[in-house]
Design a protein around this motif. Sequence first.
Motif, PDB file in Angstrom:
ATOM      1  N   ARG A   5       0.844  -1.184   0.000  1.00 47.86           N
ATOM      2  CA  ARG A   5       0.000   0.000   0.000  1.00 47.86           C
ATOM      3  C   ARG A   5       0.885   1.241   0.000  1.00 47.86           C
ATOM      4  O   ARG A   5       1.754   1.398   0.846  1.00 47.86           O
ATOM      5  CB  ARG A   5      -0.912  -0.009   1.218  1.00 47.86           C
ATOM      6  N   LYS A   6       0.653   2.119  -0.976  1.00 51.75           N
ATOM      7  CA  LYS A   6       1.424   3.347  -1.100  1.00 51.75           C
ATOM      8  C   LYS A   6       0.471   4.516  -1.299  1.00 51.75           C
ATOM      9  O   LYS A   6      -0.719   4.322  -1.563  1.00 51.75           O
ATOM     10  CB  LYS A   6       2.399   3.257  -2.281  1.00 51.75           C
ATOM     11  N   SER A   7       0.983   5.707  -1.189  1.00 47.90           N
ATOM     12  CA  SER A   7       0.152   6.885  -1.431  1.00 47.90           C
ATOM     13  C   SER A   7       0.997   8.015  -1.967  1.00 47.90           C
ATOM     14  O   SER A   7       2.222   8.054  -1.748  1.00 47.90           O
ATOM     15  CB  SER A   7      -0.566   7.330  -0.154  1.00 47.90           C
ATOM     16  N   ILE A   8       0.331   8.920  -2.658  1.00 44.70           N
ATOM     17  CA  ILE A   8       1.037  10.056  -3.245  1.00 44.70           C
ATOM     18  C   ILE A   8       0.042  11.202  -3.408  1.00 44.70           C
ATOM     19  O   ILE A   8      -1.128  10.976  -3.738  1.00 44.70           O
ATOM     20  CB  ILE A   8       1.667   9.663  -4.603  1.00 44.70           C
ATOM     21  N   ARG A   9       0.481  12.407  -3.125  1.00 45.09           N
ATOM     22  CA  ARG A   9      -0.390  13.563  -3.314  1.00 45.09           C
ATOM     23  C   ARG A   9      -0.208  14.079  -4.737  1.00 45.09           C
ATOM     24  O   ARG A   9       0.905  14.375  -5.166  1.00 45.09           O
ATOM     25  CB  ARG A   9      -0.076  14.677  -2.322  1.00 45.09           C
ATOM     26  N   ILE A  10      -1.306  14.159  -5.462  1.00 42.84           N
ATOM     27  CA  ILE A  10      -1.226  14.671  -6.821  1.00 42.84           C
ATOM     28  C   ILE A  10      -1.220  16.196  -6.805  1.00 42.84           C
ATOM     29  O   ILE A  10      -1.563  16.823  -5.803  1.00 42.84           O
ATOM     30  CB  ILE A  10      -2.381  14.134  -7.693  1.00 42.84           C
ATOM     31  N   LEU A  11      -0.848  16.786  -7.908  1.00 35.36           N
ATOM     32  CA  LEU A  11      -0.717  18.233  -8.026  1.00 35.36           C
ATOM     33  C   LEU A  11      -2.052  18.909  -7.736  1.00 35.36           C
ATOM     34  O   LEU A  11      -3.053  18.637  -8.396  1.00 35.36           O
ATOM     35  CB  LEU A  11      -0.238  18.596  -9.436  1.00 35.36           C
ATOM     36  N   ASP A  12      -2.040  19.815  -6.734  1.00 37.42           N
ATOM     37  CA  ASP A  12      -3.254  20.558  -6.363  1.00 37.42           C
ATOM     38  C   ASP A  12      -4.444  19.643  -6.112  1.00 37.42           C
ATOM     39  O   ASP A  12      -5.598  19.989  -6.414  1.00 37.42           O
ATOM     40  CB  ASP A  12      -3.630  21.575  -7.455  1.00 37.42           C
ATOM     41  N   GLY A  13      -4.195  18.460  -5.581  1.00 34.83           N
ATOM     42  CA  GLY A  13      -5.278  17.516  -5.367  1.00 34.83           C
ATOM     43  C   GLY A  13      -5.099  16.706  -4.108  1.00 34.83           C
ATOM     44  O   GLY A  13      -4.214  16.984  -3.282  1.00 34.83           O
ATOM     45  N   PRO A  14      -5.924  15.679  -3.929  1.00 34.08           N
ATOM     46  CA  PRO A  14      -5.867  14.862  -2.723  1.00 34.08           C
ATOM     47  C   PRO A  14      -4.727  13.853  -2.759  1.00 34.08           C
ATOM     48  O   PRO A  14      -4.093  13.633  -3.798  1.00 34.08           O
ATOM     49  CB  PRO A  14      -7.216  14.138  -2.753  1.00 34.08           C
ATOM     50  N   VAL A  15      -4.506  13.228  -1.625  1.00 36.24           N
ATOM     51  CA  VAL A  15      -3.604  12.083  -1.559  1.00 36.24           C
ATOM     52  C   VAL A  15      -4.342  10.876  -2.130  1.00 36.24           C
ATOM     53  O   VAL A  15      -5.443  10.536  -1.688  1.00 36.24           O
ATOM     54  CB  VAL A  15      -3.164  11.804  -0.108  1.00 36.24           C
ATOM     55  N   LEU A  16      -3.754  10.255  -3.135  1.00 35.67           N
ATOM     56  CA  LEU A  16      -4.331   9.057  -3.742  1.00 35.67           C
ATOM     57  C   LEU A  16      -3.583   7.835  -3.234  1.00 35.67           C
ATOM     58  O   LEU A  16      -2.349   7.808  -3.224  1.00 35.67           O
ATOM     59  CB  LEU A  16      -4.251   9.119  -5.261  1.00 35.67           C
ATOM     60  N   SER A  17      -4.334   6.834  -2.833  1.00 39.00           N
ATOM     61  CA  SER A  17      -3.767   5.586  -2.345  1.00 39.00           C
ATOM     62  C   SER A  17      -3.761   4.565  -3.480  1.00 39.00           C
ATOM     63  O   SER A  17      -4.644   4.576  -4.339  1.00 39.00           O
ATOM     64  CB  SER A  17      -4.588   5.076  -1.164  1.00 39.00           C
ATOM     65  N   TYR A  18      -2.771   3.679  -3.461  1.00 35.07           N
ATOM     66  CA  TYR A  18      -2.721   2.645  -4.490  1.00 35.07           C
ATOM     67  C   TYR A  18      -1.962   1.443  -3.972  1.00 35.07           C
ATOM     68  O   TYR A  18      -1.217   1.519  -2.980  1.00 35.07           O
ATOM     69  CB  TYR A  18      -2.096   3.179  -5.780  1.00 35.07           C
TER      70      TYR A  18
END
Length: 286
Positions: A5-18
Amino acid sequence: MNMQRKSIRILDGPVLSYLEGGTGRPLLMLHGWSQSATGFSGQFEKLCGTRRVIALDWRGHGESEKPETGYRICRFAKDLVEFLDALSLTDFDVLCHSLGASVFWAYLSMFGKERPPQKVIFIDEPAALLARPDWNEQVQREAGAIIASLEVLANFTNSVRNADTVAAHAEILRPMFTNSFPDEKLFAVAKENLKFPRSHAAVLLADNCLQDWRSVVGEIDKEVLVVAAEASPHPLDSQIWIANQIKGAELEIFAETEGGSHFMFLENPDRFNFVLNGFLNRPGRG
């Protein structure tokens, strides 16, 4: 194979989990409305032996952040671009289920020439869910327009908004599975779905039903597999129509006795994985 399980904050957006696991050519997995990356758990072990598998939770879904806005197909397509940028993914294959296909059609329409996929799997999503007044019965079936009118759509979205318990949401999901799918598994799917707030789910559902991707489908020039199911609520004609619009596209139909529902990859993972691997591992067109 353990998916991390990882996560990353997209540009000007929410943290997306994947979820990510395996090595090799990247395969991006895009789930449908109210689902999450965990819905593909029956595929991970088979895929990760030869693939770098990346299964995304859309904004608001699963373990991703749940902002108050952005629940539109076009915004999800932009989220996808920003997600690919963040992971530096430029060469990949993609599997799209249900609403995930709608988002990817939006992606192809706006960003497909900048960052094209190679092989694409579309799973049981019609090109246009809402019937228009001037469409005859054949056009409606080929488009997959199972929503007869805006009034029907409003009633459906209201029922989604109010289905905030596992049992109530399971009733909405039941037509998407064959009768042999166990209730305990259905309730588990419903419980995962409810991680996506119902108010946002209703907004996204309505937006998806308003789309018409028929012209975009006809412009796709990738290697495509369309997966359909006899017992899906979506007309089989709609999936045959999509396959016929894309030059060289393959069509795989799951019979009802084979778990052929909207979620055939959950009901019959062995056959689904066999079909999927056969398509992905076949030499490409070059």
